[in-house]
Design an enzyme around this catalytic site. Structure first.
Site, mmCIF file in Angstrom:
data_model
loop_
_atom_site.group_PDB
_atom_site.id
_atom_site.type_symbol
_atom_site.label_atom_id
_atom_site.label_comp_id
_atom_site.label_asym_id
_atom_site.label_seq_id
_atom_site.Cartn_x
_atom_site.Cartn_y
_atom_site.Cartn_z
ATOM 1 N N HIS A 1 0.857 -1.185 0.000
ATOM 2 C CA HIS A 1 0.000 0.000 0.000
ATOM 3 C C HIS A 1 0.896 1.239 0.000
ATOM 4 O O HIS A 1 2.130 1.118 -0.090
ATOM 5 C CB HIS A 1 -0.966 -0.026 1.199
ATOM 6 C CG HIS A 1 -0.275 -0.264 2.519
ATOM 7 N ND1 HIS A 1 0.645 0.609 3.043
ATOM 8 C CD2 HIS A 1 -0.358 -1.284 3.405
ATOM 9 C CE1 HIS A 1 1.074 0.158 4.210
ATOM 10 N NE2 HIS A 1 0.485 -1.007 4.442
ATOM 11 N N HIS B 1 4.050 1.289 2.226
ATOM 12 C CA HIS B 1 5.206 0.576 1.672
ATOM 13 C C HIS B 1 5.843 1.398 0.542
ATOM 14 O O HIS B 1 7.066 1.471 0.439
ATOM 15 C CB HIS B 1 4.771 -0.766 1.076
ATOM 16 C CG HIS B 1 4.179 -1.729 2.063
ATOM 17 N ND1 HIS B 1 2.867 -2.128 2.023
ATOM 18 C CD2 HIS B 1 4.725 -2.393 3.111
ATOM 19 C CE1 HIS B 1 2.629 -2.996 2.984
ATOM 20 N NE2 HIS B 1 3.734 -3.171 3.670
ATOM 21 N N SER C 1 -2.473 -0.190 6.604
ATOM 22 C CA SER C 1 -2.003 -1.500 7.032
ATOM 23 C C SER C 1 -2.627 -2.536 6.103
ATOM 24 O O SER C 1 -3.790 -2.387 5.689
ATOM 25 C CB SER C 1 -2.472 -1.754 8.472
ATOM 26 O OG SER C 1 -2.477 -3.136 8.746
HETATM 27 P P1 AMP Z 1 4.700 -5.041 6.611
HETATM 28 O O1 AMP Z 1 4.522 -5.420 5.183
HETATM 29 O O2 AMP Z 1 3.434 -4.750 7.326
HETATM 30 O O3 AMP Z 1 5.608 -5.993 7.348
HETATM 31 O O4 AMP Z 1 5.475 -3.660 6.596
HETATM 32 C C1 AMP Z 1 6.691 -3.519 5.909
HETATM 33 C C2 AMP Z 1 7.275 -2.178 6.240
HETATM 34 O O5 AMP Z 1 6.360 -1.142 5.873
HETATM 35 C C3 AMP Z 1 7.566 -1.992 7.738
HETATM 36 O O6 AMP Z 1 8.784 -1.279 7.883
HETATM 37 C C4 AMP Z 1 6.395 -1.163 8.196
HETATM 38 O O7 AMP Z 1 6.672 -0.364 9.327
HETATM 39 C C5 AMP Z 1 6.147 -0.279 6.976
HETATM 40 N N1 AMP Z 1 4.782 0.231 6.969
HETATM 41 C C6 AMP Z 1 3.640 -0.499 7.069
HETATM 42 N N2 AMP Z 1 2.568 0.318 7.095
HETATM 43 C C7 AMP Z 1 3.040 1.587 7.012
HETATM 44 C C8 AMP Z 1 2.437 2.879 6.985
HETATM 45 N N3 AMP Z 1 1.121 3.042 7.064
HETATM 46 N N4 AMP Z 1 3.243 3.957 6.895
HETATM 47 C C9 AMP Z 1 4.588 3.813 6.817
HETATM 48 N N5 AMP Z 1 5.215 2.624 6.839
HETATM 49 C C10 AMP Z 1 4.460 1.525 6.934
#
Ligand code: AMP
Length: 274
Positions: free
Chosen positions: A32, A35, A182
């Site tokens: 999203h 990312h 998220s």
């Molecule tokens: P994930 O795919 O949920 O494991 O997230 C991968 C990376 O993206 C991690 O470093 C998260 O902190 C970051 N991330 C996820 N959601 C957000 C968001 N809304 N804003 C900024 N970074 C995000």
């Protein structure tokens, strides 16, 4: 852009590009705008490698793991548009290589918040992060402040084992209703999404009241009641110092509010700086 699920091919790619600097962006996919912001923050003239791997080890709930959204084709398309150089998407067999790390001692600040409520979660995060850093040896790696406690763990791992690695922190990207983006939001229906708007407003309201001199614990109980009246079940709502995650006291200029809650069995987290 290249993409592979083979560790061997990844190594070949790294060898071929050994004269270049690398930025790693680790994700679990279902990309999203949060990312994509991480990808945009990769320093210019570095190779951008996005990893996509749903790391079972960091799920303490098998239903959460099974329901985690998987959208690999659209993820690859988004990476292409964002000038990613390589998408590394190992299959489940990658899990074997994660278990080579033994005697893992996480710092004390990993015992609170998600470390207290999600058994084994941060050990899983530790293993994937250390493994990706070991394999790819990036010069930079981007992580979101949304997962604040994870970011502290990443910084801990980087400072202990990868002193030349720069961790780039990226602020939380929200939708126009201020919900922190998220991948799990995809599992909420429209009504539940409207309810999720209360999370950020609740944090903002608590922040204002604390700044105005109110006692956090009193305000916390009021806000939990309000959230629960909207069928948001609060797992934790805490006020802690940014660097140590100790309970906030004294000069709270470097502190944040942290929340984890459930809406329709979907777990969401958020935080705001005081
Ligand atoms: P994930 O795919 O949920 O494991 O997230 C991968 C990376 O993206 C991690 O470093 C998260 O902190 C970051 N991330 C996820 N959601 C957000 C968001 N809304 N804003 C900024 N970074 C995000």
């Amino acid at each position: 852009m290249e993409s592979t699920s083979s560790i061997k091919d990844l190594y070949k790619y790294l060898e071929f590009n050994s004269d270049k600097k690398i930025t790693l962006i680790p994700t679990m996919g279902n990309l999203h705008k949060g990312h994509l912001k991480l990808i945009e923050k990769a320093p210019a003239n570095t190779i951008k490698i996005v990893s996509i791997y749903i790391n079972k080890l960091q799920f303490n709930n098998s239903n959460d793991y099974d329901c985690y959204p998987k959208t690999i084709n659209s993820d690859i398309a988004k990476c292409q548009v964002h000038n990613v150089d390589m998408v590394f998407m190992p299959d489940e067999s990658f899990a074997k290589s994660l278990n080579e790390y033994k005697d893992i001692h996480l710092p004390k600040f990993m015992n609170c918040l998600c470390g207290e409520t999600r058994d084994g979660h941060f050990i899983g995060v530790y293993k994937i992060i250390r493994n990706l850093f070991d394999m790819i040896k990036p010069n930079y790696a981007c992580f979101g402040l949304k997962d604040f406690q994870q970011l502290l763990l990443v910084k801990f791992v980087a400072s202990k084992y990868f002193p030349n690695l720069d961790i780039i922190e990226v602020k939380t990207i929200r939708n126009k209703e201020k919900i922190a983006l998220s991948s799990r939001l995809n599992r909420l229906d429209k009504k539940s999404l409207v309810r999720a708007e209360s999370i950020f407003f609740s944090l903002k309201s608590i922040r204002q009241k604390i700044i105005d001199g109110a006692d956090f614990n009193t305000v916390k109980e009021e806000e939990i009641q309000k959230l629960e009246s909207k069928s948001i079940s609060v797992e934790y709502l805490e006020h802690r110092m940014n660097s140590s995650l100790d309970v906030a006291k004294g000069d709270i200029s470097n502190s944040s509010l942290f929340i984890a809650c459930y809406i329709n069995n979907v777990r969401l987290i958020d935080n705001i700086q005081i």
